[in-house]
Design a protein around this motif. Structure first.
Motif, PDB file in Angstrom:
ATOM      1  N   GLY A 201     -39.763  66.288  40.237  1.00  0.00           N
ATOM      2  CA  GLY A 201     -40.083  67.700  40.418  1.00  0.00           C
ATOM      3  C   GLY A 201     -40.347  68.409  39.105  1.00  0.00           C
ATOM      4  O   GLY A 201     -41.273  69.225  39.002  1.00  0.00           O
ATOM      5  N   CYS A 202     -39.539  68.078  38.086  1.00  0.00           N
ATOM      6  CA  CYS A 202     -39.789  68.669  36.762  1.00  0.00           C
ATOM      7  C   CYS A 202     -41.123  68.208  36.204  1.00  0.00           C
ATOM      8  O   CYS A 202     -41.870  68.985  35.603  1.00  0.00           O
ATOM      9  CB  CYS A 202     -38.652  68.307  35.809  1.00  0.00           C
ATOM     10  SG  CYS A 202     -37.056  69.063  36.206  1.00  0.00           S
ATOM     11  N   PHE A 232     -37.351  75.556  27.682  1.00  0.00           N
ATOM     12  CA  PHE A 232     -36.095  75.878  26.993  1.00  0.00           C
ATOM     13  C   PHE A 232     -35.074  76.471  27.970  1.00  0.00           C
ATOM     14  O   PHE A 232     -33.871  76.211  27.844  1.00  0.00           O
ATOM     15  CB  PHE A 232     -36.363  76.860  25.857  1.00  0.00           C
ATOM     16  CG  PHE A 232     -37.144  76.263  24.715  1.00  0.00           C
ATOM     17  CD1 PHE A 232     -37.160  74.894  24.506  1.00  0.00           C
ATOM     18  CD2 PHE A 232     -37.876  77.073  23.856  1.00  0.00           C
ATOM     19  CE1 PHE A 232     -37.882  74.333  23.465  1.00  0.00           C
ATOM     20  CE2 PHE A 232     -38.603  76.523  22.813  1.00  0.00           C
ATOM     21  CZ  PHE A 232     -38.605  75.151  22.616  1.00  0.00           C
ATOM     22  N   ILE A 233     -35.545  77.250  28.936  1.00  0.00           N
ATOM     23  CA  ILE A 233     -34.625  77.826  29.931  1.00  0.00           C
ATOM     24  C   ILE A 233     -33.986  76.723  30.757  1.00  0.00           C
ATOM     25  O   ILE A 233     -32.762  76.698  30.967  1.00  0.00           O
ATOM     26  CB  ILE A 233     -35.376  78.819  30.831  1.00  0.00           C
ATOM     27  CG1 ILE A 233     -35.841  80.036  30.023  1.00  0.00           C
ATOM     28  CG2 ILE A 233     -34.487  79.281  31.984  1.00  0.00           C
ATOM     29  CD1 ILE A 233     -36.785  80.942  30.780  1.00  0.00           C
ATOM     30  N   VAL A 234     -34.801  75.787  31.245  1.00  0.00           N
ATOM     31  CA  VAL A 234     -34.281  74.697  32.074  1.00  0.00           C
ATOM     32  C   VAL A 234     -33.285  73.851  31.278  1.00  0.00           C
ATOM     33  O   VAL A 234     -32.196  73.504  31.768  1.00  0.00           O
ATOM     34  CB  VAL A 234     -35.439  73.827  32.596  1.00  0.00           C
ATOM     35  CG1 VAL A 234     -34.906  72.610  33.347  1.00  0.00           C
ATOM     36  CG2 VAL A 234     -36.350  74.648  33.508  1.00  0.00           C
ATOM     37  N   LEU A 235     -33.633  73.514  30.040  1.00  0.00           N
ATOM     38  CA  LEU A 235     -32.729  72.712  29.217  1.00  0.00           C
ATOM     39  C   LEU A 235     -31.432  73.455  28.907  1.00  0.00           C
ATOM     40  O   LEU A 235     -30.352  72.851  28.864  1.00  0.00           O
ATOM     41  CB  LEU A 235     -33.428  72.320  27.916  1.00  0.00           C
ATOM     42  CG  LEU A 235     -34.618  71.357  28.046  1.00  0.00           C
ATOM     43  CD1 LEU A 235     -35.298  71.147  26.699  1.00  0.00           C
ATOM     44  CD2 LEU A 235     -34.178  70.023  28.631  1.00  0.00           C
ATOM     45  N   ILE A 259     -34.863  74.417  41.771  1.00  0.00           N
ATOM     46  CA  ILE A 259     -34.891  75.863  41.966  1.00  0.00           C
ATOM     47  C   ILE A 259     -34.899  76.582  40.623  1.00  0.00           C
ATOM     48  O   ILE A 259     -35.520  77.644  40.472  1.00  0.00           O
ATOM     49  CB  ILE A 259     -33.673  76.291  42.814  1.00  0.00           C
ATOM     50  CG1 ILE A 259     -33.674  75.556  44.146  1.00  0.00           C
ATOM     51  CG2 ILE A 259     -33.661  77.793  43.035  1.00  0.00           C
ATOM     52  CD1 ILE A 259     -32.453  75.826  44.997  1.00  0.00           C
ATOM     53  N   VAL A 260     -34.219  76.002  39.638  1.00  0.00           N
ATOM     54  CA  VAL A 260     -34.129  76.623  38.318  1.00  0.00           C
ATOM     55  C   VAL A 260     -35.514  76.838  37.713  1.00  0.00           C
ATOM     56  O   VAL A 260     -35.782  77.858  37.076  1.00  0.00           O
ATOM     57  CB  VAL A 260     -33.263  75.742  37.393  1.00  0.00           C
ATOM     58  CG1 VAL A 260     -33.440  76.134  35.936  1.00  0.00           C
ATOM     59  CG2 VAL A 260     -31.794  75.862  37.785  1.00  0.00           C
ATOM     60  N   ILE A 261     -36.426  75.892  37.943  1.00  0.00           N
ATOM     61  CA  ILE A 261     -37.769  76.014  37.364  1.00  0.00           C
ATOM     62  C   ILE A 261     -38.470  77.247  37.910  1.00  0.00           C
ATOM     63  O   ILE A 261     -39.130  77.988  37.170  1.00  0.00           O
ATOM     64  CB  ILE A 261     -38.572  74.745  37.659  1.00  0.00           C
ATOM     65  CG1 ILE A 261     -37.872  73.527  37.057  1.00  0.00           C
ATOM     66  CG2 ILE A 261     -39.989  74.868  37.112  1.00  0.00           C
ATOM     67  CD1 ILE A 261     -38.555  72.213  37.383  1.00  0.00           C
ATOM     68  N   GLY A 262     -38.327  77.505  39.215  1.00  0.00           N
ATOM     69  CA  GLY A 262     -38.957  78.684  39.798  1.00  0.00           C
ATOM     70  C   GLY A 262     -38.425  79.979  39.222  1.00  0.00           C
ATOM     71  O   GLY A 262     -39.203  80.900  38.901  1.00  0.00           O
ATOM     72  N   TYR A 263     -37.100  80.067  39.072  1.00  0.00           N
ATOM     73  CA  TYR A 263     -36.516  81.269  38.472  1.00  0.00           C
ATOM     74  C   TYR A 263     -36.917  81.406  36.997  1.00  0.00           C
ATOM     75  O   TYR A 263     -37.060  82.520  36.489  1.00  0.00           O
ATOM     76  CB  TYR A 263     -34.995  81.224  38.574  1.00  0.00           C
ATOM     77  CG  TYR A 263     -34.448  81.576  39.934  1.00  0.00           C
ATOM     78  CD1 TYR A 263     -34.776  82.774  40.553  1.00  0.00           C
ATOM     79  CD2 TYR A 263     -33.590  80.708  40.609  1.00  0.00           C
ATOM     80  CE1 TYR A 263     -34.280  83.085  41.810  1.00  0.00           C
ATOM     81  CE2 TYR A 263     -33.090  81.021  41.857  1.00  0.00           C
ATOM     82  CZ  TYR A 263     -33.435  82.210  42.456  1.00  0.00           C
ATOM     83  OH  TYR A 263     -32.940  82.527  43.685  1.00  0.00           O
TER      84      TYR A 263
END
Length: 427
Positions: A201-202, A232-235, A259-263
């Motif tokens: 997904g990533c 950087f946000i995802v990491l 879900i984190v990627i969408g936010y």
């Protein structure tokens, strides 16, 4: 014991809980012999004494895979049958009738404790099929928890399977098909697939995020900066889960990771779009565009962060730990997304953001067309070289410019517009 394999050729993969499937029993499994009985009793003792010092074995320092307690935490039907028979196990033709009598009349509560309450059922653990003993089950309460993450659970599974293989190598051939049935180990397969889905997904979401940024801003430089901020946000969120919460990648983290990627994209794409939109309002420098973006979109991003974080806070009141974990992940993601969008991304735009039309897709495509036409647009080439009418004398060719002027003109024609715009900016 006694199960050789499973035939799943007729199971519908889209309805795994439906009918179908067949158990293939091991015909060599014969518990009426003293040798096989001794092997089963030895296996029960091996399960009781199996050492496990790995982090997933939450054994409070006593170092065994089985839970240690002042009450019984294992069930070995053959030990119970021996106690029921007065300490002696029957063999040969007397074994099966006596085992059936024990299976039908014995009370599991007399041989186990409330720790295994409801888990021990001789009708199910002693498999009599068509009047013959086909399989048997022994049970223990392990020190692994149901929410053991994939990375730690895999270590225990590998250790257990390796130890079982060494143990079975010294057992009779009738016990060679002995296998482990453990819900925690089976959940590792689900966790592995979810983690593979997270990484896939990533790998899919990041390029798509770049395309979304590119279609929203139509500027390749802004899109690259924005995708870096999203990464950087995802990491940062995954790093927080490991360093601050001491979470390993498990089912909850795998689900939430996508879900984190969408936010993460949400706030960055708004600021990136308004930065490029500032050019249509007569603002050319990066400082003016950055200020315009923060003034017009900063309050919106802040309000969105507050409302989304508030929706995650509600799940802190849930009883299931999964929802509490999701609440933490949502709130942490919103926090990092807010900080990186207004802190990191806008700082980069203020210092290194494109100015004028630098990086704009229409501008770069126009430069490519200009370079392919040799420095003169095709329409101008047609106007510059009219075809003389028949019978008319062609106009003399203009004198060639000096060498220095010709080289300078050629150099100017070869420089693309999007690069020329960068040279005019102040670095």
């Amino acid at each position: 014991f006694g199960v050789k394999d499973f035939d799943i050729s007729d199971i519908d993969i889209y309805n795994p809980g439906g009918p179908g499937g067949k158990v293939i029993f091991d015909r060599s499994f014969d518990l009426s012999t003293a040798e096989t009985q001794e092997g089963v009793l030895t296996t029960c003792q091996w399960l009781n004494d199996l050492r496990c010092d790995l982090p997933a074995c939450d054994n409070a320092g006593y170092g065994t895979f089985r839970m240690q307690s002042d009450k019984k935490t294992h069930s070995c039907f053959l030990e119970d049958f021996r106690a029921w028979s007065g300490g002696v196990l029957p063999t040969g033709a007397d074994f099966l009738p006596r085992l059936k009598e024990f299976r039908d009349t014995a009370d599991p509560g007399d041989y186990t404790s409330e720790i295994l309450d409801g888990e021990v059922d001789y009708q199910k653990d002693i498999g009599i099929v068509n009047g013959e003993l086909r399989f048997a089950v022994v049970k223990i309460r392990s020190t692994m928890t149901g929410d053991t993450p994939y990375s730690r659970g895999t270590e225990v599974n590998d250790m257990f399977q390796a130890s079982l293989a060494r143990h079975l190598s010294a057992m009779p051939s009738s016990l060679s098909t002995t296998r482990v049935v453990c819900n925690v180990f089976y959940n590792l397969d689900l966790s592995r697939e979810l983690l593979n889905g997270l990484f896939q997904g990533c790998g899919i979401a990041m390029p798509i995020s770049f395309l979304v940024m590119l279609s929203s801003t139509r500027n390749i430089i802004v899109s690259l900066y924005a995708v870096c901020a999203v990464a950087f946000i995802v990491l940062s969120v995954l790093g927080f889960c490991k360093s601050a919460m001491d979470w390993d990648l498990g089912v909850g983290e795998a689900i939430a990771g996508v879900i984190v990627i969408g936010y993460s994209v949400d706030y960055v794409v708004h600021l990136a779009h308004i930065y490029c939109e500032a050019g249509h309002h007569g603002l050319a420098t990066r400082e003016e565009r950055s200020e315009f973006a923060v003034r017009n979109m900063g309050s919106t991003v802040f309000a969105g962060a507050i409302t989304t974080a508030a929706s995650g806070l509600v799940m802190f009141f849930c009883f299931f730990y999964f929802f509490t974990k999701m609440a933490i992940l949502i709130c942490v993601t919103i926090m990092f997304s807010f900080l990186f969008s207004l802190g990191f991304f806008m700082s980069v735009m203020w210092v290194l953001g494109p100015q004028g039309k630098f990086g704009d897709l229409p501008n770069c495509f126009g430069s490519m067309r200009l370079m392919s036409s040799g420095g003169v647009e095709p329409t101008k080439q047609a106007d510059a070289a009219p075809i003389a009418d028949e019978g008319e004398k062609a106009a003399p060719a203009p004198a060639a410019p000096p060498a220095t002027e010709k080289a300078a003109a050629g150099k100017a024609a070869e420089v693309p517009i999007c690069v020329d715009a960068w040279e005019e900016t102040e670095v």
